[in-house]
Design an enzyme around this catalytic site. Structure first.
Site, PDB file in Angstrom:
ATOM      1  N   GLU A 191      28.983  29.575  32.935  1.00 56.92           N
ATOM      2  CA  GLU A 191      30.373  30.020  32.895  1.00 56.92           C
ATOM      3  C   GLU A 191      31.359  28.923  33.274  1.00 56.92           C
ATOM      4  O   GLU A 191      32.444  28.819  32.705  1.00 56.92           O
ATOM      5  CB  GLU A 191      30.517  31.210  33.846  1.00 56.92           C
ATOM      6  CG  GLU A 191      31.895  31.794  33.942  1.00 56.92           C
ATOM      7  CD  GLU A 191      31.986  32.875  35.004  1.00 56.92           C
ATOM      8  OE1 GLU A 191      32.962  33.636  34.969  1.00 56.92           O
ATOM      9  OE2 GLU A 191      31.096  32.950  35.881  1.00 56.92           O
TER      10      GLU A 191
ATOM     11  N   ASP B   2      40.909  34.540  38.128  1.00 55.33           N
ATOM     12  CA  ASP B   2      40.609  35.357  39.308  1.00 55.33           C
ATOM     13  C   ASP B   2      39.402  34.768  40.041  1.00 55.33           C
ATOM     14  O   ASP B   2      38.281  34.979  39.586  1.00 55.33           O
ATOM     15  CB  ASP B   2      40.402  36.829  38.945  1.00 55.33           C
ATOM     16  CG  ASP B   2      39.554  37.043  37.691  1.00 55.33           C
ATOM     17  OD1 ASP B   2      39.412  36.139  36.852  1.00 55.33           O
ATOM     18  OD2 ASP B   2      39.039  38.162  37.565  1.00 55.33           O
TER      19      ASP B   2
END
Length: 532
Positions: A480, A295
């Site tokens: 991340e 996403d």
């Protein structure tokens, strides 16, 4: 199937608060909409993670009585009635004498949560045991993140924490019938890529639990993903299942709700406003995109430069169906070992049927790679993504298919920093070029190794470790996602700033370093050396 296994787990319900599944939007109604639409907090996730200071009904009554008064201060009202989650300050400081592996080992306690007390009426779903969060704004357990995090926990020797995580996931499946996206009430309407079967192998390899112990939960998760598949006719769909023209059934991502995501409410409203489609369709596709874990990405878009063109529910993904094939094979194998031969045979046939459908609809003989399939347009998608390695990762590809995928990866997806996510750049989405992600590196490396393409796997591994090391030595942290080229530029795109932590980067990097003891990353220190 006549075999009906029951759960072997006996949870101490005294240690787990009663689950409150009302979401913040359900509970706070027009107050919720006002807070999110007026952007009381810069991050839409902040409010949905708040804990109320009194009973929610009293708060809503107070809001309705006060909000029309002259000079009403919405932000002041929220701060008065809600406790805003504050990340606990830690004394963790990167030690310049630590190796990268030692730094990761010191991070695990920082990312571990001990759910002894549960805030009443908050969105957090209680869990019976300790768990590891990704880091940054992600302060809860996430489904597919956790598998890649567990790889590092295993390598660091945290067997008890692995056991706790294992039982938490079993608890979630037993309680809700599936593993939610994360342990928040606003995540309950969707899951994430179904990797619990992969976890059970890891648990067995680590001596945490036998994979057989989780057969009831594996069966229950499979039922969640395949609900309604036996009632479909060609061209029909139901929830996560699609029946194709030849009667084959494959799966898509889905979400039970068709409203804006609560943790990204304003962002979703603005996306829907820029689309000509009905808003509820856009919301469902955004939510389904969140279930995919990607996403967001051009992978799900009709126009790779416009998020409002998202069409996730119209796309049959190669990675999702690969994971479900693996789940079906795992259930068949474990059922056979237990002597449940009817169940074993039924799931063996399911896996074979899925494999045949994957070869028919998701494999491109022309391009030598796996592609997603647009079932509404009845044609394959033409955008190559790193998901093409997932069939190799779960060992469903033939040797010839694997060899052709390896060549495509080498020619089109290999970047200076590892395995590219897609070939599309400039989309503004975080799951596109130039960003690279730890889980995709792991699946690419291990998938290629399964078929003997060790040289290419080693290239990806060495390049990824180099990129991670470069940022570690310059900024003393892991993040991340990464820009896949040698630079100190931070990865961007998406709905929120780059997050530090970071669970799955730590896990994959720790595991890869063990597998490559000669890599220069082992000699790297925070702020003290440069990997050439």
């Amino acid at each position: 199937m006549t075999d009906t296994p029951s759960s072997d787990f006996d949870y101490d319900t005294r240690a787990v608060s009663a689950a409150d599944t009302l979401t913040p939007a359900d509970r706070y109604q027009e107050l919720f909409v006002a807070v999110q639409m007026q952007r009381v907090f810069a991050d839409s996730k902040t409010f949905v993670d708040c804990a109320p200071r009194q009973h929610p009904e009293r708060i809503l009554e107070a809001y309705r009585a006060q909000n029309s008064e002259p000079g009403f201060d919405l932000r002041g009202f929220v701060l008065e009635h809600f406790e805003v989650y504050q990340r606990q300050p830690t004394e963790f400081v990167a030690n310049p004498d630590d190796t990268l592996a030692e730094h990761i080992d010191r991070l695990w306690p920082v990312l571990t949560r001990h759910p002894r007390q549960h805030p009443e009426f908050s969105s957090l779903l209680p869990l019976p045991h300790d768990y590891v969060v990704p880091g940054g704004r992600f302060t809860e357990l996430y489904y597919w993140d956790s598998y890649f995090t567990m790889l590092g926990l295993d390598e660091s020797g945290h067997c008890e924490l692995l056991r706790s995580m294992a039982d938490n996931f079993a608890y979630l499946i037993d309680t809700y019938g599936h593993v939610p996206n994360g342990n928040r009430s606003y995540y309950l309407s969707r899951s994430q890529p179904p990797v619990f079967a992969l976890m059970t192998d890891l648990f067995e390899e680590s001596g945490v639990h036998r994979a057989n112990d989780y057969l009831p939960q594996l069966r229950k998760e499979h039922a969640f993903w395949t609900d309604g598949d036996d009632q479909l006719r060609p061209g029909e769909s139901h929830r996560r299942c699609v029946c194709l023209a030849d009667g084959s059934v494959l799966n898509r991502y889905w979400d039970e709700r068709d409203t804006p995501r609560e943790e990204s409410y304003l962002e979703d409203v603005e996306t829907a406003r820029s689309s000509s489609r009905p808003a509820h369709e856009v919301y469902r596709d955004l939510r389904a995109g969140a279930e995919s874990g990607w996403d967001f990405s051009s992978r799900w878009l009709g126009d790779p430069q416009r998020l409002s063109s998202i069409r996730t529910t119209q796309i049959i993904p190669v990675d999702l169906n690969s994971f479900l094939y693996n789940l079906e094979r795992q259930i068949a194998r474990l059922s056979h070992a237990k002597g449940w031969h009817d169940c074993a045979e039924a799931f063996r046939q399911r896996a074979e049927a899925r494999l045949a459908a994957i070869d028919r609809y998701l494999w491109s003989e022309q391009h030598g790679a796996y592609f997603d399939y647009d079932w509404c347009l009845a044609k394959p998608r033409d955008n190559l993504t790193a998901a093409t390695v997932t069939p190799l990762f779960v060992k469903l590809a033939s040797a010839e298919q694997a060899a052709r995928v390896a060549e495509v990866v080498r020619e089109r997806l290999l970047a200076p920093g590892g395995l590219s996510t897609t070939e599309v750049g400039g989309s503004g989405e975080q799951w596109d070029r130039p960003n690279g992600w730890a889980p995709l590196q792991w699946m690419g490396i291990r998938g290629l190794q399964h078929y003997g393409h060790d040289a290419l796997a080693l290239q990806i591994e060495e390049r990824w470790l180099k990129i991670v090391s470069l940022l570690f030595e310059s900024e003393s942290k892991l993040v991340e996602k990464y820009v896949l080229r040698p630079c100190t530029e931070h990865a961007g795109g998406g709905e929120y700033p780059l997050q530090d932590g970071f669970g799955w980067t730590n896990g994959v990097t720790r595991k890869l370093m063990q597998a490559d003891p000669s890599h220069e990353a082992h000699r790297c220190r925070a702020g003290r050396c440069r990997v050439e």
